[in-house]
Design an enzyme around this catalytic site. Structure first.
Site, PDB file in Angstrom:
ATOM      1  N   ASP A   1      -1.790  12.018  -3.410  1.00  0.00           N
ATOM      2  CA  ASP A   1      -1.786  13.482  -3.445  1.00  0.00           C
ATOM      3  C   ASP A   1      -2.082  13.912  -4.881  1.00  0.00           C
ATOM      4  O   ASP A   1      -1.425  13.445  -5.819  1.00  0.00           O
ATOM      5  CB  ASP A   1      -0.419  14.005  -3.006  1.00  0.00           C
ATOM      6  CG  ASP A   1      -0.141  13.683  -1.536  1.00  0.00           C
ATOM      7  OD1 ASP A   1      -1.032  13.890  -0.704  1.00  0.00           O
ATOM      8  OD2 ASP A   1       0.965  13.199  -1.227  1.00  0.00           O
TER       9      ASP A   1
ATOM     10  N   ASP B   1       4.410   5.051   4.168  1.00  0.00           N
ATOM     11  CA  ASP B   1       4.140   6.487   4.064  1.00  0.00           C
ATOM     12  C   ASP B   1       5.353   7.240   4.614  1.00  0.00           C
ATOM     13  O   ASP B   1       6.130   6.693   5.404  1.00  0.00           O
ATOM     14  CB  ASP B   1       2.875   6.888   4.830  1.00  0.00           C
ATOM     15  CG  ASP B   1       2.230   8.126   4.212  1.00  0.00           C
ATOM     16  OD1 ASP B   1       1.144   8.009   3.613  1.00  0.00           O
ATOM     17  OD2 ASP B   1       2.822   9.225   4.295  1.00  0.00           O
TER      18      ASP B   1
ATOM     19  N   LYS C   1      -2.040  21.281 -10.130  1.00  0.00           N
ATOM     20  CA  LYS C   1      -1.567  22.309 -11.062  1.00  0.00           C
ATOM     21  C   LYS C   1      -0.716  21.666 -12.157  1.00  0.00           C
ATOM     22  O   LYS C   1       0.103  20.790 -11.850  1.00  0.00           O
ATOM     23  CB  LYS C   1      -0.730  23.355 -10.321  1.00  0.00           C
ATOM     24  CG  LYS C   1      -1.545  24.129  -9.311  1.00  0.00           C
ATOM     25  CD  LYS C   1      -0.691  25.168  -8.622  1.00  0.00           C
ATOM     26  CE  LYS C   1      -1.499  25.811  -7.511  1.00  0.00           C
ATOM     27  NZ  LYS C   1      -0.671  26.273  -6.408  1.00  0.00           N
TER      28      LYS C   1
ATOM     29  N   PHE D   1      -9.892  10.718   3.623  1.00  0.00           N
ATOM     30  CA  PHE D   1      -9.713  11.475   2.376  1.00  0.00           C
ATOM     31  C   PHE D   1     -10.894  11.267   1.436  1.00  0.00           C
ATOM     32  O   PHE D   1     -11.387  12.201   0.814  1.00  0.00           O
ATOM     33  CB  PHE D   1      -8.414  11.041   1.677  1.00  0.00           C
ATOM     34  CG  PHE D   1      -7.207  11.625   2.312  1.00  0.00           C
ATOM     35  CD1 PHE D   1      -6.761  12.892   1.967  1.00  0.00           C
ATOM     36  CD2 PHE D   1      -6.522  10.925   3.284  1.00  0.00           C
ATOM     37  CE1 PHE D   1      -5.641  13.431   2.577  1.00  0.00           C
ATOM     38  CE2 PHE D   1      -5.414  11.464   3.898  1.00  0.00           C
ATOM     39  CZ  PHE D   1      -4.969  12.713   3.547  1.00  0.00           C
ATOM     40  N   GLU D   2     -11.336  10.012   1.374  1.00  0.00           N
ATOM     41  CA  GLU D   2     -12.458   9.718   0.493  1.00  0.00           C
ATOM     42  C   GLU D   2     -13.720  10.425   0.996  1.00  0.00           C
ATOM     43  O   GLU D   2     -14.453  11.045   0.227  1.00  0.00           O
ATOM     44  CB  GLU D   2     -12.682   8.203   0.453  1.00  0.00           C
ATOM     45  CG  GLU D   2     -13.849   7.819  -0.417  1.00  0.00           C
ATOM     46  CD  GLU D   2     -13.900   6.322  -0.673  1.00  0.00           C
ATOM     47  OE1 GLU D   2     -13.239   5.562   0.048  1.00  0.00           O
ATOM     48  OE2 GLU D   2     -14.606   5.933  -1.609  1.00  0.00           O
TER      49      GLU D   2
ATOM     50  N   ASP E   1      10.098   6.836   1.538  1.00  0.00           N
ATOM     51  CA  ASP E   1       9.649   7.205   0.197  1.00  0.00           C
ATOM     52  C   ASP E   1       9.572   5.937  -0.660  1.00  0.00           C
ATOM     53  O   ASP E   1      10.571   5.237  -0.824  1.00  0.00           O
ATOM     54  CB  ASP E   1      10.675   8.190  -0.392  1.00  0.00           C
ATOM     55  CG  ASP E   1      10.249   8.743  -1.741  1.00  0.00           C
ATOM     56  OD1 ASP E   1       9.366   8.151  -2.393  1.00  0.00           O
ATOM     57  OD2 ASP E   1      10.819   9.776  -2.141  1.00  0.00           O
TER      58      ASP E   1
ATOM     59  N   THR F   1     -11.889   5.953   3.542  1.00  0.00           N
ATOM     60  CA  THR F   1     -10.946   6.654   4.427  1.00  0.00           C
ATOM     61  C   THR F   1     -11.386   8.109   4.587  1.00  0.00           C
ATOM     62  O   THR F   1     -12.306   8.574   3.923  1.00  0.00           O
ATOM     63  CB  THR F   1      -9.515   6.642   3.857  1.00  0.00           C
ATOM     64  OG1 THR F   1      -9.525   7.329   2.609  1.00  0.00           O
ATOM     65  CG2 THR F   1      -8.985   5.246   3.694  1.00  0.00           C
TER      66      THR F   1
ATOM     67  N   ASP G   1     -10.513  10.624  -6.437  1.00  0.00           N
ATOM     68  CA  ASP G   1     -11.731  11.360  -6.787  1.00  0.00           C
ATOM     69  C   ASP G   1     -11.394  12.562  -7.668  1.00  0.00           C
ATOM     70  O   ASP G   1     -12.192  13.471  -7.803  1.00  0.00           O
ATOM     71  CB  ASP G   1     -12.504  11.777  -5.516  1.00  0.00           C
ATOM     72  CG  ASP G   1     -11.632  12.531  -4.536  1.00  0.00           C
ATOM     73  OD1 ASP G   1     -10.547  12.999  -4.918  1.00  0.00           O
ATOM     74  OD2 ASP G   1     -12.048  12.653  -3.360  1.00  0.00           O
TER      75      ASP G   1
ATOM     76  N   GLU H   1       0.857  -1.194   0.000  1.00  0.00           N
ATOM     77  CA  GLU H   1       0.000   0.000   0.000  1.00  0.00           C
ATOM     78  C   GLU H   1       0.888   1.239   0.000  1.00  0.00           C
ATOM     79  O   GLU H   1       1.597   1.510   0.976  1.00  0.00           O
ATOM     80  CB  GLU H   1      -0.925   0.034   1.226  1.00  0.00           C
ATOM     81  CG  GLU H   1      -1.838   1.255   1.128  1.00  0.00           C
ATOM     82  CD  GLU H   1      -2.725   1.506   2.336  1.00  0.00           C
ATOM     83  OE1 GLU H   1      -2.506   0.898   3.401  1.00  0.00           O
ATOM     84  OE2 GLU H   1      -3.637   2.351   2.207  1.00  0.00           O
TER      85      GLU H   1
HETATM   86  C1  LIG Z   1      -3.895  12.078   0.226  1.00  0.00           C
HETATM   87  S1  LIG Z   1      -3.070  10.943   1.252  1.00  0.00           S
HETATM   88  C2  LIG Z   1      -4.098   9.496   1.149  1.00  0.00           C
HETATM   89  C3  LIG Z   1      -3.856   8.530   2.254  1.00  0.00           C
HETATM   90  C4  LIG Z   1      -4.645   7.206   2.198  1.00  0.00           C
HETATM   91  N1  LIG Z   1      -4.264   6.395   1.061  1.00  0.00           N
HETATM   92  C5  LIG Z   1      -6.119   7.404   2.254  1.00  0.00           C
HETATM   93  O1  LIG Z   1      -6.820   7.057   1.275  1.00  0.00           O
HETATM   94  O2  LIG Z   1      -6.593   7.927   3.257  1.00  0.00           O
HETATM   95  C6  LIG Z   1      -1.668  10.488   0.283  1.00  0.00           C
HETATM   96  C7  LIG Z   1      -0.533   9.911   1.106  1.00  0.00           C
HETATM   97  O3  LIG Z   1       0.500   9.475   0.235  1.00  0.00           O
HETATM   98  C8  LIG Z   1       1.735   9.694   0.879  1.00  0.00           C
HETATM   99  N2  LIG Z   1       2.800   9.687  -0.135  1.00  0.00           N
HETATM  100  C9  LIG Z   1       2.935  10.506  -1.194  1.00  0.00           C
HETATM  101  N3  LIG Z   1       4.055  10.215  -1.877  1.00  0.00           N
HETATM  102  C10 LIG Z   1       4.651   9.178  -1.215  1.00  0.00           C
HETATM  103  C11 LIG Z   1       5.862   8.456  -1.426  1.00  0.00           C
HETATM  104  N4  LIG Z   1       6.665   8.730  -2.441  1.00  0.00           N
HETATM  105  N5  LIG Z   1       6.155   7.464  -0.569  1.00  0.00           N
HETATM  106  C12 LIG Z   1       5.353   7.191   0.484  1.00  0.00           C
HETATM  107  N6  LIG Z   1       4.201   7.850   0.743  1.00  0.00           N
HETATM  108  C13 LIG Z   1       3.858   8.841  -0.099  1.00  0.00           C
HETATM  109  C14 LIG Z   1       1.546  11.047   1.550  1.00  0.00           C
HETATM  110  O4  LIG Z   1       2.470  11.247   2.580  1.00  0.00           O
HETATM  111  C15 LIG Z   1       0.099  10.940   2.043  1.00  0.00           C
HETATM  112  O5  LIG Z   1       0.038  10.445   3.361  1.00  0.00           O
END
Ligand SMILES: C[S@@+](CC[C@H](N)C(=O)[O-])C[C@H]1O[C@@H](n2cnc3c(N)ncnc32)[C@H](O)[C@@H]1O
Length: 224
Positions: A134, A85, A138, A204-205, A112, A202, A170, A60
């Site tokens: 994320d 994450d 833009k 975010f959703e 990362d 979640t 979304d 994930e």
């Molecule tokens: C908008 S959140 C969504 C979290 C979760 N999947 C949910 O649906 O609630 C996106 C997550 O992706 C993580 N993320 C973005 N780029 C990443 C990377 N390169 N490696 C690990 N995590 C990353 C961000 O830190 C953030 O917590």
């Protein structure tokens, strides 16, 4: 090698953020992280050694607050899950879930995924999930999106034939462009649009739905 742009450097896909854990979660994190974490950097992972079994392994990417990982682990004991994450809070929540459900099938990575992916052997994962990434809306930021050609190529490498790459978002522009990016990679089949029943809603959703956006689930099977 994951690069991402013509300047030949790693293009970050996340926004750095510093938020302290509360005292309780800090204790959980410190007590459990060494036992249940996989390092972002290192040699190729031996997943049999990591999990002590040959069950299929799901990754994930961007587990956020960790709600899905905490719900998936106990209900899918015949699968292994690695949740990654950058941000510590979700990792700590998952560690708490691992302890309270006595989970053996879940591991966390604080780091990362662009770095971690290099640790997986070819054809070693069964599923990769990118749920509510994320959005980077833009135009000049879109090269920071996770589902870009170099990352999709790496996902194809580490997925088994028959393995699945899943996206939920979304943001219409995100899934439409992802469909084009994945279509350009000959490893993947045509996209399928359906939501897996285990994908819980979640924060975010929920927020997106409140704001009038509809989640879309897309998946692609690695065919060759
Ligand atoms: C908008 S959140 C969504 C979290 C979760 N999947 C949910 O649906 O609630 C996106 C997550 O992706 C993580 N993320 C973005 N780029 C990443 C990377 N390169 N490696 C690990 N995590 C990353 C961000 O830190 C953030 O917590």
């Amino acid at each position: 090698m994951l690069r991402g742009d013509s300047e030949n450097r790693l293009v970050r896909t996340f926004r750095p953020r510093r938020r302290k854990l509360g005292p309780e979660l800090s204790k959980v994190y410190e007590r459990l992280k060494d036992d249940w974490s996989i390092a972002e950097h290192g040699p190729t992972l031996d997943l049999l050694e990591v999990f002590g079994n040959n069950n299929s392994v799901c990754l994930e990417i961007g587990c956020g607050r960790g709600d899905l990982a905490v719900s998936f682990g106990p209900t899918h004991l015949d699968h292994n899950l690695i949740a990654i994450d950058i941000h510590t809070r979700g990792i700590a929540n998952i560690l708490q879930g691992i302890e309270s459900h006595s989970l053996e099938n879940t591991r966390v990575v604080e780091g990362d995924v662009l770095v971690l992916l290099k640790r997986f052997a070819d054809a070693s994962l069964t599923e990769i999930w990118v749920f509510f990434p994320d959005p980077w809306p833009k135009p000049r930021e879109q090269r920071r999106r996770l589902l870009r050609p170099d990352v999709v190529r790496e996902c194809a490498r580490v997925l088994k034939v028959g393995g699945v790459l899943r996206l939920a978002t979304d943001i219409e522009d995100y899934w439409r462009k992802s469909v084009s990016v994945v279509a350009a990679n000959e490893s993947f089949d045509e996209p399928e649009f359906s939501r897996p029943d285990w994908r819980i809603e979640t924060v975010f959703e929920r927020r997106g739905i409140k704001e009038g956006r509809q989640p879309v689930d897309v998946s692609w099977i690695r065919q060759v």
